[in-house]
Design a protein around this motif. Sequence first.
Motif, PDB file in Angstrom:
ATOM      1  N   ASN A  16       0.822  -1.202   0.000  1.00  0.00           N
ATOM      2  CA  ASN A  16       0.000   0.000   0.000  1.00  0.00           C
ATOM      3  C   ASN A  16       0.861   1.259   0.000  1.00  0.00           C
ATOM      4  O   ASN A  16       0.765   2.092  -0.881  1.00  0.00           O
ATOM      5  CB  ASN A  16      -0.918  -0.021   1.225  1.00  0.00           C
ATOM      6  CG  ASN A  16      -1.527   1.333   1.490  1.00  0.00           C
ATOM      7  OD1 ASN A  16      -2.283   1.838   0.678  1.00  0.00           O
ATOM      8  ND2 ASN A  16      -1.165   1.952   2.595  1.00  0.00           N
ATOM      9  N   ARG A  17       1.738   1.405   1.016  1.00  0.00           N
ATOM     10  CA  ARG A  17       2.574   2.607   1.104  1.00  0.00           C
ATOM     11  C   ARG A  17       3.974   2.311   0.608  1.00  0.00           C
ATOM     12  O   ARG A  17       4.506   1.222   0.818  1.00  0.00           O
ATOM     13  CB  ARG A  17       2.693   3.077   2.561  1.00  0.00           C
ATOM     14  CG  ARG A  17       1.483   3.765   3.112  1.00  0.00           C
ATOM     15  CD  ARG A  17       1.081   4.991   2.364  1.00  0.00           C
ATOM     16  NE  ARG A  17       1.892   6.163   2.631  1.00  0.00           N
ATOM     17  CZ  ARG A  17       1.530   7.145   3.448  1.00  0.00           C
ATOM     18  NH1 ARG A  17       0.396   7.102   4.096  1.00  0.00           N
ATOM     19  NH2 ARG A  17       2.305   8.202   3.614  1.00  0.00           N
ATOM     20  N   LEU A  18       4.570   3.317   0.010  1.00  0.00           N
ATOM     21  CA  LEU A  18       5.990   3.222  -0.336  1.00  0.00           C
ATOM     22  C   LEU A  18       6.812   3.551   0.914  1.00  0.00           C
ATOM     23  O   LEU A  18       6.287   4.158   1.849  1.00  0.00           O
ATOM     24  CB  LEU A  18       6.315   4.233  -1.438  1.00  0.00           C
ATOM     25  CG  LEU A  18       5.830   3.879  -2.840  1.00  0.00           C
ATOM     26  CD1 LEU A  18       5.952   5.093  -3.759  1.00  0.00           C
ATOM     27  CD2 LEU A  18       6.615   2.708  -3.411  1.00  0.00           C
ATOM     28  N   PRO A  19       8.088   3.218   0.919  1.00  0.00           N
ATOM     29  CA  PRO A  19       8.900   3.561   2.088  1.00  0.00           C
ATOM     30  C   PRO A  19       9.168   5.067   2.195  1.00  0.00           C
ATOM     31  O   PRO A  19       9.640   5.538   3.212  1.00  0.00           O
ATOM     32  CB  PRO A  19      10.200   2.801   1.849  1.00  0.00           C
ATOM     33  CG  PRO A  19      10.228   2.520   0.401  1.00  0.00           C
ATOM     34  CD  PRO A  19       8.829   2.419  -0.060  1.00  0.00           C
ATOM     35  N   PHE A  20       8.888   5.791   1.106  1.00  0.00           N
ATOM     36  CA  PHE A  20       9.032   7.248   1.124  1.00  0.00           C
ATOM     37  C   PHE A  20       7.679   7.852   0.776  1.00  0.00           C
ATOM     38  O   PHE A  20       6.944   7.277  -0.024  1.00  0.00           O
ATOM     39  CB  PHE A  20      10.037   7.710   0.069  1.00  0.00           C
ATOM     40  CG  PHE A  20      11.438   7.248   0.344  1.00  0.00           C
ATOM     41  CD1 PHE A  20      12.287   8.004   1.126  1.00  0.00           C
ATOM     42  CD2 PHE A  20      11.886   6.045  -0.178  1.00  0.00           C
ATOM     43  CE1 PHE A  20      13.578   7.565   1.389  1.00  0.00           C
ATOM     44  CE2 PHE A  20      13.174   5.597   0.080  1.00  0.00           C
ATOM     45  CZ  PHE A  20      14.024   6.357   0.867  1.00  0.00           C
ATOM     46  N   TYR A  21       7.373   9.004   1.342  1.00  0.00           N
ATOM     47  CA  TYR A  21       6.175   9.696   0.889  1.00  0.00           C
ATOM     48  C   TYR A  21       6.568  11.096   0.418  1.00  0.00           C
ATOM     49  O   TYR A  21       7.554  11.675   0.879  1.00  0.00           O
ATOM     50  CB  TYR A  21       5.065   9.711   1.942  1.00  0.00           C
ATOM     51  CG  TYR A  21       5.464  10.258   3.285  1.00  0.00           C
ATOM     52  CD1 TYR A  21       5.263  11.596   3.606  1.00  0.00           C
ATOM     53  CD2 TYR A  21       6.034   9.419   4.248  1.00  0.00           C
ATOM     54  CE1 TYR A  21       5.625  12.093   4.842  1.00  0.00           C
ATOM     55  CE2 TYR A  21       6.403   9.914   5.480  1.00  0.00           C
ATOM     56  CZ  TYR A  21       6.189  11.248   5.770  1.00  0.00           C
ATOM     57  OH  TYR A  21       6.573  11.737   6.988  1.00  0.00           O
ATOM     58  N   LYS A  33      10.088  12.086   2.047  1.00  0.00           N
ATOM     59  CA  LYS A  33      10.422  11.799   3.449  1.00  0.00           C
ATOM     60  C   LYS A  33      10.283  10.309   3.700  1.00  0.00           C
ATOM     61  O   LYS A  33       9.431   9.656   3.121  1.00  0.00           O
ATOM     62  CB  LYS A  33       9.468  12.553   4.378  1.00  0.00           C
ATOM     63  CG  LYS A  33       9.763  14.035   4.432  1.00  0.00           C
ATOM     64  CD  LYS A  33       9.186  14.630   5.687  1.00  0.00           C
ATOM     65  CE  LYS A  33       9.683  16.054   5.854  1.00  0.00           C
ATOM     66  NZ  LYS A  33       8.909  16.788   6.828  1.00  0.00           N
ATOM     67  N   LYS A  34      11.109   9.826   4.597  1.00  0.00           N
ATOM     68  CA  LYS A  34      11.097   8.392   4.903  1.00  0.00           C
ATOM     69  C   LYS A  34       9.960   8.074   5.875  1.00  0.00           C
ATOM     70  O   LYS A  34       9.761   8.789   6.852  1.00  0.00           O
ATOM     71  CB  LYS A  34      12.457   8.042   5.525  1.00  0.00           C
ATOM     72  CG  LYS A  34      12.733   6.578   5.712  1.00  0.00           C
ATOM     73  CD  LYS A  34      13.108   5.936   4.399  1.00  0.00           C
ATOM     74  CE  LYS A  34      13.147   4.423   4.486  1.00  0.00           C
ATOM     75  NZ  LYS A  34      14.392   3.913   5.000  1.00  0.00           N
TER      76      LYS A  34
END
Length: 486
Positions: A16-21, A33-34
């Motif tokens: 769902n989420r990447l490690p960075f947004y 950002k991490k």
Amino acid sequence: MVFLKGKERRLIVVSNRLPFYKHIDENGNDVWKKGAGGLITAMEPILRKANGVWLGWDGVVTSDVAEQKVDLINVSEFCMQDENEGSYSIACIELTSEEVDKYYNAFSNGTLWALFHYFFEKSFIDYSAWRSYCKVNERFAKAICEISQEDDIIWIQDFHLFMVPYYLRKLRPKQEIHFFLHIPFPHIDIFSILPWQRQILESLLCCDTCGMHHKQYLRNFNDTIIHYIREMKSENKMIRKEDIKTFFYVNPISIDFDKIDRTSRRPEVIKRKEEILQQSGCPDLILGVDRIDYSKGIRERLLGLEMMLEIYPEMKEQFFYYQLVVPSREDVTSYAVLKKEIDEVVGRINGRFSTGLWAPIHYNYGFVSFEELVALYLAAGVALVTPLRDGMNLVCKEYIAAHSDNEGVLVLSKFAGAIAEIKNCVPVNPYSIEDIANAIYNALHMPKPIMRSKMCKMRSNIRTHNIDTWLQNCLSNFQRAKDQNT
Ligand code: GDG
């Protein structure tokens, strides 16, 4: 690339989420950002070593997703990194604000997370949220097709994406599809509450493999599937159209032991550990590190600490409890309520027991760097990891890896998946405040030789069962499934 039976294959991880947004600064530039969380901790080193691709949501909320094109961005473009660690690319999916509300906040975090962690009273049934969940899962499947080829290894992660295998199998009948569930698979009585249980089971059966952390989760899954197959047979329905057998396996996830161990031996980290201990001004530091979540049992743990101070008043000024809480899912109501509850309990306990310059709890609602986290682990004579329910829990494994001094006592919940592997901890029932109180007291008074012997055993176990062995086990299961299906 990962090496599978004599052949190099590209690894595509989907979550769902990447490690960075991403967010846009005042000058209109993209700023990355991490993020923090167990899935990032576990998958990132794997992707770096494999030079793979990670597909997921970049945190951007958009008004229109009709014409989305999925580009690959190498993380070395915006992220400073150690050359030896390798790199990987990300591919971004965007969501509309309605999808964030319905797919992410309502269905994934509201309905599924609560139910799968046995908080069925917090779980709610919302048909429009389910429809949004399916729509977004279908978009993920299309994005996978856009960025991949049939020879790539597609590895879908976790409960946000339960329906992706179903949509992907329709688009790519021959694709190898793998799934890993990072949370518990609950007992059939709990799972059956979900009106869409059949769709989720059928989607998982579109995979080549599906991995879980704990044998109890697989047992629960098996009970559910047996029941489902019986029902399908009695209704005379076909179980599956495609001729693919899904291979279910248990493989407890782990951590990059060597990286944490190495970091804990760096002089600047040791210096920082000493500073932390000096600043605390107490003989012992107790630590809690959690993403904010009702499943992590933070409130109950604080109440246990309060009871320990009631039963053993002589413990005043003898320790300092540092609770690090990482913000998470702030738009979900139950998480906002929890934050308020924790604030109040911390205030009350500090108000009740503080003396002069000493207060029992230091509460940090924020994010610290990896090095600071390792220094905190190293400084802590006791770690409290007391989730009410947790698929695995990596914090306890990190605490062990950081104790290159072979010291430290781990108090661990009986309801964390990690308890199956970590036998030399102090086990607790996280629902029993009294049990927590006594466990903290006993941990603080454990004789050093016993503590060191237990820590050595825990370290030797996690050193061997690290993230590399976890990956190798998963790949062996991928291969086994491939052999079985050809
Ligand atoms: C899910 C499952 C399963 C936390 N604060 C900071 C920080 N962290 C890192 C920790 C750890 C991770 O976040 C949390 O991992 P957990 O495993 O404890 O929990 P979830 O996020 O709920 O993960 C869980 C996991 O997936 C993997 O399968 O174990 O059961 O719920 O790695 O270190 N990292 C940094 N600063 C912080 O302030 N750098």
